[in-house]
Design a protein around this motif. Structure first.
Motif, PDB file in Angstrom:
ATOM      1  N   VAL A  84      22.560  33.860  -7.016  1.00 23.78           N
ATOM      2  CA  VAL A  84      22.885  35.221  -6.580  1.00 23.78           C
ATOM      3  C   VAL A  84      23.386  36.038  -7.775  1.00 23.78           C
ATOM      4  N   ILE A  85      24.233  35.434  -8.604  1.00 21.80           N
ATOM      5  CA  ILE A  85      24.736  36.122  -9.795  1.00 21.80           C
ATOM      6  C   ILE A  85      23.586  36.452 -10.743  1.00 21.80           C
ATOM      7  N   ASP A  86      22.676  35.504 -10.947  1.00 22.10           N
ATOM      8  CA  ASP A  86      21.504  35.768 -11.779  1.00 22.10           C
ATOM      9  C   ASP A  86      20.661  36.894 -11.192  1.00 22.10           C
ATOM     10  N   GLY A  87      20.593  36.965  -9.864  1.00 22.78           N
ATOM     11  CA  GLY A  87      19.855  38.040  -9.216  1.00 22.78           C
ATOM     12  C   GLY A  87      20.458  39.401  -9.496  1.00 22.78           C
ATOM     13  N   VAL A  88      21.789  39.475  -9.495  1.00 15.55           N
ATOM     14  CA  VAL A  88      22.468  40.731  -9.806  1.00 15.55           C
ATOM     15  C   VAL A  88      22.178  41.161 -11.241  1.00 15.55           C
ATOM     16  N   HIS A  89      22.096  40.184 -12.143  1.00 14.00           N
ATOM     17  CA  HIS A  89      21.820  40.486 -13.545  1.00 14.00           C
ATOM     18  C   HIS A  89      20.331  40.661 -13.831  1.00 14.00           C
ATOM     19  N   GLY A  90      19.490  40.501 -12.809  1.00 16.31           N
ATOM     20  CA  GLY A  90      18.061  40.666 -12.998  1.00 16.31           C
ATOM     21  C   GLY A  90      17.378  39.503 -13.691  1.00 16.31           C
ATOM     22  N   LYS A  91      18.047  38.354 -13.748  1.00 18.24           N
ATOM     23  CA  LYS A  91      17.478  37.184 -14.428  1.00 18.24           C
ATOM     24  C   LYS A  91      16.611  36.327 -13.509  1.00 18.24           C
ATOM     25  N   ALA A  92      16.777  36.490 -12.212  1.00 17.05           N
ATOM     26  CA  ALA A  92      16.026  35.678 -11.253  1.00 17.05           C
ATOM     27  C   ALA A  92      15.982  36.406  -9.921  1.00 17.05           C
ATOM     28  N   GLY A  93      15.025  36.027  -9.108  1.00 14.87           N
ATOM     29  CA  GLY A  93      14.937  36.597  -7.775  1.00 14.87           C
ATOM     30  C   GLY A  93      15.594  35.672  -6.762  1.00 14.87           C
TER      31      GLY A  93
END
Length: 430
Positions: A84-93
């Motif tokens: 979820v954190i990676d999703g916020v940073h645009g690193k993963a869906g």
């Protein structure tokens, strides 16, 4: 000017609308999570102690879920909150299926006696719901990040009955030293909507922790509180390091076979349960957590919970880490109250908040949590406790994907843009 006003009005309406929708959906789903966990953990497991012996097999089931249904290309739902954190940073869906999978995995973990909490499942379901709405309405990348924060806020606010904390937690979680205030409106709307749904509609009763006595303000009391918080922050670091260490070792040893990891983890938990002769440290441990505010608990209860939780989550079981951190901090505060000569309930409360703050790296949310949980009592002490815990816990934390926007202090030679994972890797080279 009319164009600007129209754009402002449309944006504000969009944030309120989506925040409300996410809050309503996540609030209902989190209520289901809480009621089901209570039923499985209290009504079933506590009355059928033999279920603990099936925890290794439950580990195989959880591992099977994630290995067969939790992956899509390079995205792995087993990353949990980190995804979820990676999703916020645009690193993963964020995968939409992550929410249902973590719910089922949490139910299995709770039913068979793994040591876990609730906020992890609520936050991940919040991110999953937000991602589903993002894809359905085809929102832009900037709003996608904001709505993922909104889902986090809704999950946390509903899980603990702390809507203000939930709103800030969603914004503060992703990066140390930075908050995206643009997300305040949807995060606040979603957190309050989820909280209202949980309490007013679904009749969720959250745990109540009461501080019986707050010491009068004095420099000597502040000094004792700071001393205790240094110990609490150290505890949070030890837990995070052990938890991450177990995860890295088991992933490497079993070649990321989650079924084998969780099976062995289940065996270890069963063995430890037989050694300590009680199931007080299995499941969520809410009963002892509440007792730590009113009566003496075993002096090393915090250490037992630390080991049980680190093994449970480090070997592939799922759930949350906030409740276990609450447990560790409150029971350690209970133990320290006789040594430091501070009221038991007061020091248990300080420990609960300080250990959570040190692990989550969210000092503002942790302070607001203290305000909401303890009705504003002792706010001066809690404010200092959160600052001290945040600084002295260093660049460690529950979630390796957290980005360091700015170092916590000049005492730390850390560059902006690094993650907790990269910093820990430097300190522990392979």
């Amino acid at each position: 000017m009319n164009v600007k006003i129209k754009k402002f009005a449309v944006t504000l309406f969009k944030w309120i609308f989506f925040g409300g929708v996410i809050g309503i959906v996540v609030g209902s789903l989190t209520s289901f999570l809480l009621k089901t966990n209570d039923f499985l953990g209290d009504d079933i497991r506590m009355n059928h102690f033999w279920l603990i012996y099936f925890l290794p097999l439950a580990g195989i089931a959880v591992g099977f879920l994630y290995m067969n249904y939790g992956k899509k290309e390079s995205v792995d739902s087993a990353k949990g909150n980190n995804l979820v954190i990676d999703g916020v940073h645009g690193k993963a869906g964020v995968l939409r299926r992550m929410g249902p999978i973590v719910y089922l995995g949490t139910f299995i973990t709770v039913l068979f006696g793994g040591s876990t909490g609730r906020e992890g499942a609520a936050v991940q379901m919040g991110g999953s719901v937000a991602q589903a709405l993002n894809q359905f309405f085809k929102v832009n990348l900037l709003d996608t990040k904001i709505f993922l924060m909104t889902g986090i806020s809704a999950g946390f606010g509903a899980a603990f009955g702390t809507p203000i904390t939930g709103a800030v937690f969603g914004m503060e979680l992703t990066a140390l030293g930075k908050m995206k205030y643009e997300a305040l409106v949807p995060c606040l709307v979603s957190s309050y909507s989820a909280h209202f749904l949980a309490t007013a509609v679904w009749r969720i009763k959250h745990e109540e922790f009461i501080i019986e006595t707050v010491p009068s303000l004095s420099a000597w009391t502040f000094a004792k509180v700071i001393l205790a918080v240094l110990i609490f922050s150290l505890l949070s670091v030890i837990y995070c390091q052990l938890r991450h260490g177990i995860q890295k070792f088991t992933e490497k040893f079993f070649h990321k076979n989650h079924m084998k990891r969780a099976f062995v983890g289940g065996l270890l938990i069963v063995g430890l349960t037989l050694i300590v002769g009680t199931q007080d440290y299995n499941g969520r441990g809410l009963e002892m957590l509440e007792h730590s505010f009113t009566e003496d608990v075993p002096p090393f209860a915090f250490l037992a919970k630390l080991i049980f939780t680190a093994i449970t989550l480090g070997t592939g079981f799922v759930g949350g880490e906030a409740i276990p951190l609450f447990f560790m901090g409150a029971t350690l505060g209970n133990t320290l109250s006789n040594m430091i000569d501070l009221p038991m309930s007061f020091l248990a409360a300080i420990g609960l908040v300080a250990v959570f703050c040190g692990g989550a790296n969210t000092p503002i949310a942790a302070f607001l949590l203290a305000v909401e949980l303890f009705d504003g009592k002792g706010v001066e002490y809690f404010f200092v406790a959160c600052i001290v815990s945040y600084i002295f816990s260093g660049h460690h934390g529950l979630w390796p994907s957290q980005t360091i926007h700015e170092p916590k202090s000049r005492l730390y030679s850390t560059l902006g843009g690094e993650t907790i994972e990269s910093i820990e890797s430097k300190k522990n080279p392979r």
